[in-house]
Scaffold this motif. Structure first.
Motif, PDB file in Angstrom:
ATOM      1  N   ALA A 110      -2.067 -11.302  -1.790  1.00 33.84           N
ATOM      2  CA  ALA A 110      -1.408 -12.276  -0.903  1.00 33.84           C
ATOM      3  C   ALA A 110       0.015 -11.838  -0.597  1.00 33.84           C
ATOM      4  O   ALA A 110       0.484 -11.936   0.547  1.00 33.84           O
ATOM      5  CB  ALA A 110      -1.412 -13.663  -1.536  1.00 33.84           C
ATOM      6  N   ILE A 111       0.722 -11.343  -1.620  1.00 31.05           N
ATOM      7  CA  ILE A 111       2.098 -10.881  -1.414  1.00 31.05           C
ATOM      8  C   ILE A 111       2.124  -9.714  -0.438  1.00 31.05           C
ATOM      9  O   ILE A 111       2.955  -9.667   0.484  1.00 31.05           O
ATOM     10  CB  ILE A 111       2.718 -10.476  -2.767  1.00 31.05           C
ATOM     11  N   GLU A 112       1.206  -8.778  -0.622  1.00 30.85           N
ATOM     12  CA  GLU A 112       1.151  -7.618   0.274  1.00 30.85           C
ATOM     13  C   GLU A 112       0.876  -8.043   1.715  1.00 30.85           C
ATOM     14  O   GLU A 112       1.511  -7.541   2.659  1.00 30.85           O
ATOM     15  CB  GLU A 112       0.071  -6.654  -0.205  1.00 30.85           C
ATOM     16  N   LYS A 113      -0.052  -8.961   1.886  1.00 25.87           N
ATOM     17  CA  LYS A 113      -0.404  -9.427   3.235  1.00 25.87           C
ATOM     18  C   LYS A 113       0.777 -10.144   3.888  1.00 25.87           C
ATOM     19  O   LYS A 113       1.078  -9.912   5.079  1.00 25.87           O
ATOM     20  CB  LYS A 113      -1.609 -10.374   3.145  1.00 25.87           C
ATOM     21  N   ILE A 114       1.461 -10.982   3.133  1.00 23.46           N
ATOM     22  CA  ILE A 114       2.612 -11.699   3.690  1.00 23.46           C
ATOM     23  C   ILE A 114       3.703 -10.724   4.109  1.00 23.46           C
ATOM     24  O   ILE A 114       4.267 -10.834   5.202  1.00 23.46           O
ATOM     25  CB  ILE A 114       3.149 -12.720   2.669  1.00 23.46           C
ATOM     26  N   ASN A 115       4.010  -9.763   3.260  1.00 20.92           N
ATOM     27  CA  ASN A 115       5.048  -8.789   3.607  1.00 20.92           C
ATOM     28  C   ASN A 115       4.675  -7.991   4.853  1.00 20.92           C
ATOM     29  O   ASN A 115       5.529  -7.705   5.705  1.00 20.92           O
ATOM     30  CB  ASN A 115       5.292  -7.839   2.431  1.00 20.92           C
ATOM     31  N   ASP A 116       3.392  -7.642   4.970  1.00 20.81           N
ATOM     32  CA  ASP A 116       2.937  -6.908   6.165  1.00 20.81           C
ATOM     33  C   ASP A 116       3.111  -7.761   7.423  1.00 20.81           C
ATOM     34  O   ASP A 116       3.540  -7.263   8.469  1.00 20.81           O
ATOM     35  CB  ASP A 116       1.469  -6.519   6.010  1.00 20.81           C
ATOM     36  N   ILE A 117       2.768  -9.050   7.317  1.00 20.92           N
ATOM     37  CA  ILE A 117       2.888  -9.940   8.486  1.00 20.92           C
ATOM     38  C   ILE A 117       4.349 -10.106   8.876  1.00 20.92           C
ATOM     39  O   ILE A 117       4.694 -10.070  10.070  1.00 20.92           O
ATOM     40  CB  ILE A 117       2.242 -11.311   8.185  1.00 20.92           C
ATOM     41  N   VAL A 118       5.218 -10.291   7.901  1.00 18.96           N
ATOM     42  CA  VAL A 118       6.643 -10.449   8.197  1.00 18.96           C
ATOM     43  C   VAL A 118       7.156  -9.224   8.955  1.00 18.96           C
ATOM     44  O   VAL A 118       7.873  -9.351   9.961  1.00 18.96           O
ATOM     45  CB  VAL A 118       7.440 -10.669   6.899  1.00 18.96           C
ATOM     46  N   GLY A 155       2.432 -17.453  16.233  1.00 15.16           N
ATOM     47  CA  GLY A 155       2.030 -18.729  15.649  1.00 15.16           C
ATOM     48  C   GLY A 155       0.909 -18.572  14.643  1.00 15.16           C
ATOM     49  O   GLY A 155       0.953 -19.113  13.527  1.00 15.16           O
ATOM     50  N   GLU A 156      -0.135 -17.837  15.016  1.00 15.58           N
ATOM     51  CA  GLU A 156      -1.259 -17.620  14.108  1.00 15.58           C
ATOM     52  C   GLU A 156      -0.813 -16.827  12.874  1.00 15.58           C
ATOM     53  O   GLU A 156      -1.262 -17.093  11.752  1.00 15.58           O
ATOM     54  CB  GLU A 156      -2.371 -16.872  14.841  1.00 15.58           C
ATOM     55  N   GLN A 157       0.080 -15.854  13.076  1.00 17.88           N
ATOM     56  CA  GLN A 157       0.582 -15.077  11.941  1.00 17.88           C
ATOM     57  C   GLN A 157       1.349 -15.965  10.959  1.00 17.88           C
ATOM     58  O   GLN A 157       1.216 -15.817   9.738  1.00 17.88           O
ATOM     59  CB  GLN A 157       1.479 -13.945  12.456  1.00 17.88           C
ATOM     60  N   LEU A 158       2.138 -16.887  11.498  1.00 18.62           N
ATOM     61  CA  LEU A 158       2.889 -17.787  10.623  1.00 18.62           C
ATOM     62  C   LEU A 158       1.954 -18.689   9.823  1.00 18.62           C
ATOM     63  O   LEU A 158       2.192 -18.988   8.650  1.00 18.62           O
ATOM     64  CB  LEU A 158       3.856 -18.635  11.450  1.00 18.62           C
ATOM     65  N   GLU A 159       0.882 -19.149  10.456  1.00 21.88           N
ATOM     66  CA  GLU A 159      -0.065 -19.990   9.730  1.00 21.88           C
ATOM     67  C   GLU A 159      -0.738 -19.213   8.601  1.00 21.88           C
ATOM     68  O   GLU A 159      -1.025 -19.758   7.533  1.00 21.88           O
ATOM     69  CB  GLU A 159      -1.096 -20.568  10.694  1.00 21.88           C
TER      70      GLU A 159
END
Length: 787
Positions: free
Chosen positions: A734-742, A704-708
């Motif tokens: 931001a793109i790098e962080k999002i890809n890492d979280i996914v 949940g926190e990762q999705l936020e």
């Protein structure tokens, strides 16, 4: 003394182990499950079971008799699970799971107990127990609920207890003491969640059942236990006079029955002493605690928490007596010395508890009512209690007495509660929610036959109920029992400004002022515990929108089938063998049909219908998990990075939306909707996800926190541009962080699938996990397979 000892006196049977007094007998679960399993299974196709349930229970008893449970019980239970599963003995496995829940709870192994709770509920569903009223299902629900309560997962525990109540009403006699144990369990939950008013109601019902089942209530230890527990709950509500009466009554029962040598006499003495302390009768408090310590030392010794807690309370009482100039005689028991059984879980254990009554005068608080537009700052005031709490108070004080007075022959057939659309039904309402469709309300659910007989008139009477109420500084709601000027047919008023008492005719009126004058040996000490009321609030508090009127109304009188049809399109849940119908139902629709609270359901029909919608077939759940894996892979792992590389911010933004929706849904599905509920519609999706993630038992708790975080970064990632953001770093970070979280979410999902034995693959591109998951779908119905 452990906190659940009281239930040893309540329950005729209880699970094995020294700390499991409130776990229902697993042998009963075995017998009931065997019976149900035999009805469901085809005898010709079943191989003989090789798991001996009685031998398993005997072996477990032997471990506890040897006092080696700490080292031997865990491995023994784990091996028994394997043996029962290998033998194909579902009833035997359910027995083992029930026993394991009790043992893990007693050892504080709450995290591990999560898997046991979930497994037991899933097994019961697979065996067909969840649609019936067998003792096996009631047993499992109670044990699961108690495990959740011990782990402080109160919302889930409360829901499971209420389900157990519905089952027990049909599987147990009205005077069965196991029903009293269940009410006592609920009272403990309410006490632990600071809802003493509800705890009081549950204890009064437990007391009623025990007295009705007793041969001689005036000399019954169980009755005495109930009086002590009720006294201590009343003490937390500052109802000193009533608390004193019940505490003294408990002691009187011990004296009448000559039960002073019972080990649990100490609890009655300590309970009475606590009431005396609150009344500033310090001499009596000291004497009571001293006698309680003597009994504890004789029966348990000094090396126990029970002794230490009581000794600490005695010290506080002695200090208070010294400060008041009171001299305490070392001989004799103060006041009404009698006797009582086990209420150890409610003994005082802190200075704050010891001083409940005397210094508890409330300061007034004011509630202002605003009818401003949505979002306006002045609208954040109105009613200081939640919609569900307001609804329950409205039912208890207004609705229930009206039905008892005007429809006595139907009182045992009408269900009441608040379920359906509206933020308060999810428990997520706040001050901002009160600018529309908010006010005192509840639903009444009738069978078709009863609706035809009284439905229309009952709706008139419901609409005529007084809706003017006040809320005191402690959040207690009091309705004024006078007829509404704009409606007719209201039940006879009890007098302007008075409160109708829903239970126990001799109980003090909830929410009214209580004045106690207690005398210590040094002189009089007045204890004024007046509970200041707020400015009265006249409902409705806010406008009723068109979507909550007419055929879409959210409260009032309904046929049970019509109510569920208005939400889901179905009178009852689709059959377990109709997966195509289940797949047509949105999770948010199922959430609306199964949320809220049921305040009363004498016949159990409403709860059974509601439970049917909770019981999503496991094949359907697996099919949806597979679909969610596919969308996470497609939107999050494949199309999102490609769209970002193309510079198509709109496509990337929509990919993030699909990824977030699919991932949030998967979290609820993996945690099993029967246990945690369904994901609600978008407005409350993350409120529910945060609540679930905060649970000790949550699976995938970090998602949940990762999705936020993904959503927070999406603006920069999708539309940031080369020079966007602090330092001109642009969208790249931001793109790098999002890809890492996914990718991290995908890794976590694969770990969970492996733990659930739904895959043997370590592949983190989730599309490739789908065949493994779908291999576990038992049905051949093609609608369940998407590959």
């Amino acid at each position: 003394m452990d906190e659940e000892t009281l239930l040893k006196q309540f329950a005729a049977q209880f699970a094995h182990g020294p700390d499991d007094a409130d776990d229902t007998d697993a042998a009963a679960a075995a017998q009931g499950a065997d019976s149900t399993a035999n009805q469901v299974a085809d005898d010709a196709d079943q191989s003989p079971a090789t798991f001996d349930t009685q031998q398993f229970l005997n072996g477990l008893d032997a471990i506890f008799d040897r006092h080696t449970a700490a080292t031997e019980a865990g491995p023994y239970l784990e091996q028994a699970m394997v043996d029962a599963e290998n033998a194909g003995d579902e009833a035997g496995l359910l027995t083992v799971l029930n026993e394991t829940m009790g043992f893990y709870r007693s050892q504080g192994r709450h995290k591990e107990n999560q898997w046991i709770v979930q497994r037991a509920l899933e097994l019961a569903a697979r065996m067909g127990l969840t649609t019936g009223t067998s003792e096996a299902w009631a047993t499992t629900l109670i044990n699961c609920a108690t495990s959740m309560r011990a782990a402080k997962q109160y919302d889930q525990a409360e829901d499971l207890y209420h389900q157990a109540q519905s089952v027990c009403r049909h599987s147990l006699a009205p005077t069965d003491r196991r029903l009293a144990a269940l009410h006592n369990n609920l009272s403990m939950l309410y006490s632990e969640t600071n809802r003493p008013d509800k705890a009081e109601l549950e204890l009064r019902e437990a007391l009623r059942i025990i007295e009705a089942s007793s041969v001689n209530p005036d000399a019954d230890i169980d009755v005495s236990s109930s009086h002590t527990n009720l006294a201590l709950t009343l003490l937390t509500e500052h109802k000193l006079e009533d608390a004193h009466w019940h505490a003294a009554k408990a002691l009187e029962i011990y004296r009448t029955g000559h039960l002073e040598h019972s080990a649990h006499y100490a609890s009655a003495l300590a309970g009475f002493a606590q009431v005396c302390f609150a009344e500033r009768r310090y001499a009596d408090a000291v004497t009571g605690y001293r006698h309680a310590l003597a009994v504890i030392e004789e029966c348990y010794g000094k090396d126990t928490d029970y002794w230490r807690i009581t000794a600490d309370n005695l010290r506080q009482a002695e200090e208070a007596a010294a400060q008041a100039g009171v001299t305490v005689d070392n001989a004799g028991v103060a006041g009404d010395a009698g006797a009582l059984p086990q209420s150890g879980s409610r003994l005082p254990n802190s200075p704050a508890q010891g001083k409940t009554g005397a210094n508890a005068a409330s300061s007034p608080s004011t509630v202002s009512v605003s009818t401003g537009s949505a979002g306006a700052a002045e609208a954040v005031s109105a009613c200081p209690v939640s919609g569900l709490k307001l609804a329950r108070a409205f039912w208890t004080q207004m609705g229930k007495p009206m039905i008892a007075a005007k429809y006595p022959q139907y009182a045992g057939r009408i269900a009441a509660g608040l379920v359906g659309h509206g933020s308060e039904c999810y428990g997520f309402d706040d001050a901002y929610s009160q600018d529309h469709d908010f006010g005192p309300r509840f639903c009444l659910w009738l069978t078709d036959e009863d609706y035809a007989a009284i439905g229309e008139q009952l709706e008139v009477d419901y609409e005529a109920l007084p809706r003017k109420f006040s809320v005191d500084a402690q959040g207690r709601v009091t309705f004024e029992a006078h007829a509404r000027s704009d409606a007719s047919g209201a039940f006879p008023a009890a007098g302007a400004g008075s409160t109708v008492i829903p239970d126990a005719a001799n109980a003090p009126t909830p929410g009214t002022a209580t004045h106690d004058t207690a005398t210590a040996e040094s002189g009089a000490a007045s204890s004024d515990v007046a509970e200041a009321m707020t400015t009265p609030i006249d409902a409705p508090l806010s406008p009723v929108t068109p979507r909550a009127q007419g055929a879409n109304r959210r409260d009032g009188v309904f046929r049970i089938g019509d109510f569920f049809e208005s939400i889901t399109g179905y009178h009852t849940a689709p059959a377990q063998t109709a997966p195509h119908e289940w797949l047509m139902l949105q999770e948010s629709t199922l959430a609306a049909a199964t949320n809220g609270e049921v305040f009363a359901d004498p016949t159990g029909l409403f709860s059974k219908t509601r439970q049917g919608f909770k019981n999503m077939p496991d094949d359907v759940r697996l099919a949806l998990i597979s679909k969610r894996l596919g969308m996470i892979a497609q939107a999050g792992q494949y199309n999102l990075p490609r769209s970002l590389k193309r510079g198509d911010g709109a496509a990337a933004w929509l990919s993030i939306h699909e990824f977030v929706q699919a991932t949030a849904s998967l979290v609820f599905l993996v945690n099993v909707p029967m246990v945690v509920g369904y994901m609600p519609y978008y407005k409350w999706q993350f409120a529910a996800l945060r609540k679930l993630s905060g649970s000790m038992f949550a699976l995938l708790p970090n998602v949940g926190e990762q999705l936020e975080t993904v959503m927070r970064l999406s603006s920069a990632a999708c539309y940031g541009g080369a020079g966007f953001g602090e330092g001109g770093k642009g969208a790249a970070p931001a793109i790098e962080k999002i890809n890492d979280i996914v990718e991290q979410i995908a890794v976590d999902i694969v770990k969970e699938l492996k733990r659930e034995h739904l895959t043997t693959s370590g592949e983190t591109f989730l599309e490739r996990q789908r065949p493994y998951v779908e291999d576990h779908i038992a049905s051949d119905d093609p609608v369940l397979k998407s590959l």
